[in-house]
Design a protein around this motif. Structure first.
Motif, mmCIF file in Angstrom:
data_model
loop_
_atom_site.group_PDB
_atom_site.id
_atom_site.type_symbol
_atom_site.label_atom_id
_atom_site.label_comp_id
_atom_site.label_asym_id
_atom_site.label_seq_id
_atom_site.Cartn_x
_atom_site.Cartn_y
_atom_site.Cartn_z
ATOM 1 N N ARG A 126 0.827 -1.210 0.000
ATOM 2 C CA ARG A 126 0.000 0.000 0.000
ATOM 3 C C ARG A 126 0.863 1.263 0.000
ATOM 4 O O ARG A 126 0.532 2.252 -0.660
ATOM 5 C CB ARG A 126 -0.929 -0.009 1.214
ATOM 6 N N VAL A 127 1.964 1.229 0.716
ATOM 7 C CA VAL A 127 2.892 2.366 0.716
ATOM 8 C C VAL A 127 3.428 2.597 -0.694
ATOM 9 O O VAL A 127 3.479 3.735 -1.189
ATOM 10 C CB VAL A 127 4.049 2.129 1.708
ATOM 11 N N ALA A 128 3.828 1.515 -1.360
ATOM 12 C CA ALA A 128 4.342 1.624 -2.720
ATOM 13 C C ALA A 128 3.276 2.168 -3.667
ATOM 14 O O ALA A 128 3.555 3.014 -4.523
ATOM 15 C CB ALA A 128 4.833 0.264 -3.206
ATOM 16 N N ALA A 129 2.038 1.688 -3.504
ATOM 17 C CA ALA A 129 0.944 2.160 -4.357
ATOM 18 C C ALA A 129 0.676 3.647 -4.168
ATOM 19 O O ALA A 129 0.194 4.319 -5.086
ATOM 20 C CB ALA A 129 -0.322 1.363 -4.064
ATOM 21 N N ALA A 130 1.026 4.148 -2.975
ATOM 22 C CA ALA A 130 0.868 5.574 -2.698
ATOM 23 C C ALA A 130 2.047 6.382 -3.227
ATOM 24 O O ALA A 130 2.080 7.613 -3.082
ATOM 25 C CB ALA A 130 0.705 5.804 -1.198
ATOM 26 N N GLY A 131 3.015 5.705 -3.827
ATOM 27 C CA GLY A 131 4.151 6.399 -4.425
ATOM 28 C C GLY A 131 5.217 6.822 -3.442
ATOM 29 O O GLY A 131 6.038 7.694 -3.757
ATOM 30 N N LYS A 132 5.245 6.185 -2.271
ATOM 31 C CA LYS A 132 6.239 6.537 -1.258
ATOM 32 C C LYS A 132 7.259 5.402 -1.109
ATOM 33 O O LYS A 132 6.941 4.231 -1.294
ATOM 34 C CB LYS A 132 5.564 6.790 0.095
ATOM 35 N N HIS A 133 8.486 5.767 -0.749
ATOM 36 C CA HIS A 133 9.513 4.772 -0.467
ATOM 37 C C HIS A 133 9.154 4.028 0.813
ATOM 38 O O HIS A 133 8.529 4.593 1.716
ATOM 39 C CB HIS A 133 10.874 5.436 -0.319
ATOM 40 N N ALA A 134 9.551 2.753 0.887
ATOM 41 C CA ALA A 134 9.234 1.930 2.052
ATOM 42 C C ALA A 134 10.507 1.501 2.764
ATOM 43 O O ALA A 134 11.449 1.010 2.141
ATOM 44 C CB ALA A 134 8.430 0.710 1.636
ATOM 45 N N ILE A 135 10.509 1.712 4.072
ATOM 46 C CA ILE A 135 11.527 1.151 4.952
ATOM 47 C C ILE A 135 10.778 0.173 5.840
ATOM 48 O O ILE A 135 9.765 0.526 6.436
ATOM 49 C CB ILE A 135 12.216 2.237 5.797
ATOM 50 N N CYS A 136 11.228 -1.067 5.897
ATOM 51 C CA CYS A 136 10.491 -2.103 6.613
ATOM 52 C C CYS A 136 11.371 -2.757 7.659
ATOM 53 O O CYS A 136 12.536 -3.069 7.396
ATOM 54 C CB CYS A 136 9.987 -3.155 5.619
ATOM 55 N N GLU A 137 10.820 -2.974 8.835
ATOM 56 C CA GLU A 137 11.573 -3.693 9.851
ATOM 57 C C GLU A 137 11.753 -5.147 9.433
ATOM 58 O O GLU A 137 10.977 -5.698 8.645
ATOM 59 C CB GLU A 137 10.865 -3.611 11.219
ATOM 60 N N VAL A 151 8.948 -6.744 -3.047
ATOM 61 C CA VAL A 151 10.030 -6.246 -3.905
ATOM 62 C C VAL A 151 9.474 -5.859 -5.270
ATOM 63 O O VAL A 151 9.780 -4.780 -5.805
ATOM 64 C CB VAL A 151 11.132 -7.316 -4.053
ATOM 65 N N ASP A 152 8.635 -6.725 -5.835
ATOM 66 C CA ASP A 152 8.071 -6.472 -7.160
ATOM 67 C C ASP A 152 7.167 -5.238 -7.159
ATOM 68 O O ASP A 152 7.188 -4.432 -8.100
ATOM 69 C CB ASP A 152 7.282 -7.695 -7.634
ATOM 70 N N ALA A 153 6.355 -5.101 -6.100
ATOM 71 C CA ALA A 153 5.432 -3.957 -6.025
ATOM 72 C C ALA A 153 6.193 -2.643 -5.950
ATOM 73 O O ALA A 153 5.806 -1.656 -6.586
ATOM 74 C CB ALA A 153 4.511 -4.109 -4.815
ATOM 75 N N CYS A 154 7.278 -2.625 -5.183
ATOM 76 C CA CYS A 154 8.063 -1.396 -5.056
ATOM 77 C C CYS A 154 8.796 -1.080 -6.355
ATOM 78 O O CYS A 154 8.904 0.086 -6.757
ATOM 79 C CB CYS A 154 9.046 -1.515 -3.892
ATOM 80 N N ALA A 155 9.285 -2.122 -7.029
ATOM 81 C CA ALA A 155 9.950 -1.906 -8.313
ATOM 82 C C ALA A 155 8.957 -1.358 -9.339
ATOM 83 O O ALA A 155 9.276 -0.434 -10.091
ATOM 84 C CB ALA A 155 10.560 -3.210 -8.811
ATOM 85 N N LYS A 156 7.747 -1.918 -9.354
ATOM 86 C CA LYS A 156 6.720 -1.455 -10.295
ATOM 87 C C LYS A 156 6.345 0.000 -10.044
ATOM 88 O O LYS A 156 6.109 0.771 -10.982
ATOM 89 C CB LYS A 156 5.481 -2.337 -10.172
ATOM 90 N N ALA A 157 6.318 0.385 -8.763
ATOM 91 C CA ALA A 157 5.962 1.761 -8.393
ATOM 92 C C ALA A 157 7.157 2.709 -8.474
ATOM 93 O O ALA A 157 7.012 3.912 -8.217
ATOM 94 C CB ALA A 157 5.371 1.788 -6.986
ATOM 95 N N ASN A 158 8.345 2.162 -8.793
ATOM 96 C CA ASN A 158 9.573 2.956 -8.891
ATOM 97 C C ASN A 158 9.908 3.643 -7.569
ATOM 98 O O ASN A 158 10.301 4.813 -7.533
ATOM 99 C CB ASN A 158 9.478 3.983 -10.014
ATOM 100 N N VAL A 159 9.723 2.896 -6.472
ATOM 101 C CA VAL A 159 10.119 3.391 -5.148
ATOM 102 C C VAL A 159 11.087 2.386 -4.541
ATOM 103 O O VAL A 159 11.130 1.223 -4.953
ATOM 104 C CB VAL A 159 8.903 3.583 -4.215
ATOM 105 N N LYS A 160 11.871 2.836 -3.586
ATOM 106 C CA LYS A 160 12.848 1.962 -2.953
ATOM 107 C C LYS A 160 12.212 1.183 -1.804
ATOM 108 O O LYS A 160 11.307 1.668 -1.121
ATOM 109 C CB LYS A 160 14.041 2.764 -2.447
ATOM 110 N N LEU A 161 12.716 -0.030 -1.597
ATOM 111 C CA LEU A 161 12.345 -0.859 -0.454
ATOM 112 C C LEU A 161 13.620 -1.191 0.307
ATOM 113 O O LEU A 161 14.506 -1.874 -0.219
ATOM 114 C CB LEU A 161 11.645 -2.140 -0.918
ATOM 115 N N LEU A 162 13.720 -0.670 1.522
ATOM 116 C CA LEU A 162 14.886 -0.893 2.370
ATOM 117 C C LEU A 162 14.447 -1.602 3.643
ATOM 118 O O LEU A 162 13.293 -1.492 4.060
ATOM 119 C CB LEU A 162 15.562 0.429 2.705
#
Length: 373
Positions: A126-137, A151-162
């Motif tokens: 949902r964060v990725a769909a909102a166009g925001k970068h995600a940092i996850c514990e 990983v795929d959702a963040c790549a599709k949304a062009n946001v980083k997942l850390l």
């Protein structure tokens, strides 16, 4: 949402239970986690205002490149208390039902998801769909499949997942990595990782399979897995494991109490590790090469981290891990810098594949071959 986060978690757990159970020192310069630069500040919304989020929030007050600009919680009283404390306006406070609206908030660049493991998947997507970068514990998710979907959702949304792998920025840890990389310990032969503590409240979400995805491996054992990978500098190709359970009432089916596991690496190096929710004083890494060694004890706690090598005390200054981590992540997101040890979603998926293989080995009694891709 009017329910508190606790109610939210309890409702999730209740619905999940009707489903089948699922998962000194060298003269050479010190290794820098990344080059700190002056520049824009990463504006972060914290999701899940529990104990660890409080630690992160306090640490972020010392950050140079990151600040809290948003809050997400199912508890209205926490949103007000935290909002007042960290000067987050009401317009940047959200609950679990409406946080998709962060899409329209230019004051939020990234969301740090600090909720129970089983919630990470849907929330990060949902964060990725909102166009925001995600940092996850950590762990990234409760299965490698879910992790890959994130990983795929963040790549599709062009946001980083850390991922909040804070030890990958810690100075003493990075000094050991430097010593290994420069050959000062020679050929690496052996790693030992001891991680554990006595889990308290039996009703906590970490002992609920539906919310945690497992037991000690998902929470503390992952440090030994991750540590073995960056200390040895390779990815394992096989794993063998066995579980010990002395309290089946507290540690129910699917919630591991203590697991001993071994991993083999392409170079021939081996790792021997222990993960436990029922043994205290386990926080030690040991790395041995044919020319030297490094020992860290404590190795993954909040600090100070202490270490010594065949040359003597490592002695790097203590840093607040979450401060260092968030400044580093700001540089990764805003400047495009690459940390020496990656903290992206792919690393998290690989750790989950190893955990799944460990569980499989415990169940079958057989060594499992690993293909981390």
């Amino acid at each position: 949402m009017n329910a508190s986060r606790r109610d939210f978690i309890q409702k999730f757990a209740l619905s999940a239970t009707v489903l089948p159970m699922l998962s000194s020192v060298s003269a050479a310069p010190a290794l820098q986690y990344l080059e700190q630069k002056d520049g824009p500040v990463l504006r972060v919304a914290l999701m899940g205002l529990g104990g660890y989020a409080q630690r992160v929030a306090e640490a972020m007050q010392s950050c140079k490149r990151a600040k809290i600009t948003g809050l997400i919680s199912g508890t209205p009283s926490k949103l007000k208390e935290w909002g007042d404390k960290y000067k987050v306006p009401e317009t940047s406070r959200y609950n679990y039902d409406n946080f998709d609206k962060i899409k329209d908030n230019p004051e939020i660049d990234a969301v740090y998801v600090i909720t129970p493991n089983a919630l990470h998947h849907d929330q990060v997507i949902r964060v990725a769909a909102a166009g925001k970068h995600a940092i996850c514990e950590k762990p990234l998710a409760i299965s490698a499949k879910e992790g890959q979907e994130m990983v795929d959702a963040c790549a599709k949304a062009n946001v980083k997942l850390l991922i909040g792998y804070r030890m990958r920025f810690e100075p003493n840890t990075l000094e050991v990595v430097r010593l290994r990389e420069t050959g000062e310990m020679g050929k690496i032969k052996f790693f030992q990782g001891q991680t554990g503590f006595v889990a308290g409240d039996p009703s906590q979400w970490r002992l609920n399979k539906a919310l945690a995805g497992g037991g000690s491996m998902m929470d503390i054992g992952i440090y030994a897995i991750n540590g073995a990978r960056y200390m040895i500098g390779e990815d394992p190709i096989w794993v063998s494991a066995q579980e010990t359970k002395t309290d089946p009432v507290k540690f129910k089916e699917g919630v591991d109490e203590t697991i001993q596991f071994e991993m083999g690496f392409p170079s021939g190096a081996v790792a021997s590790c222990l993960s436990s929710y029922n043994i205290n004083h386990l926080d030690r890494f040991f790395l041995s090469g044919d020319k030297g060694f490094a020992e860290m004890w404590p190795s993954t706690g909040y600090g100070p981290i202490k270490g010594r090598t065949h040359k003597g005390d490592i002695g790097k200054p203590h840093t607040i891990h979450q401060t260092t981590q968030m400044d580093a992540m700001a540089s990764i997101i805003l400047d495009g810098t690459k940390p020496h040890l990656p903290v992206d979603g792919i690393v998290g998926v690989q750790d989950l594949k190893i955990i799944e293989a460990i569980y499989a080995s415990c169940k079958t009694g057989k060594r499992q071959t690993l293909d981390l891709g």
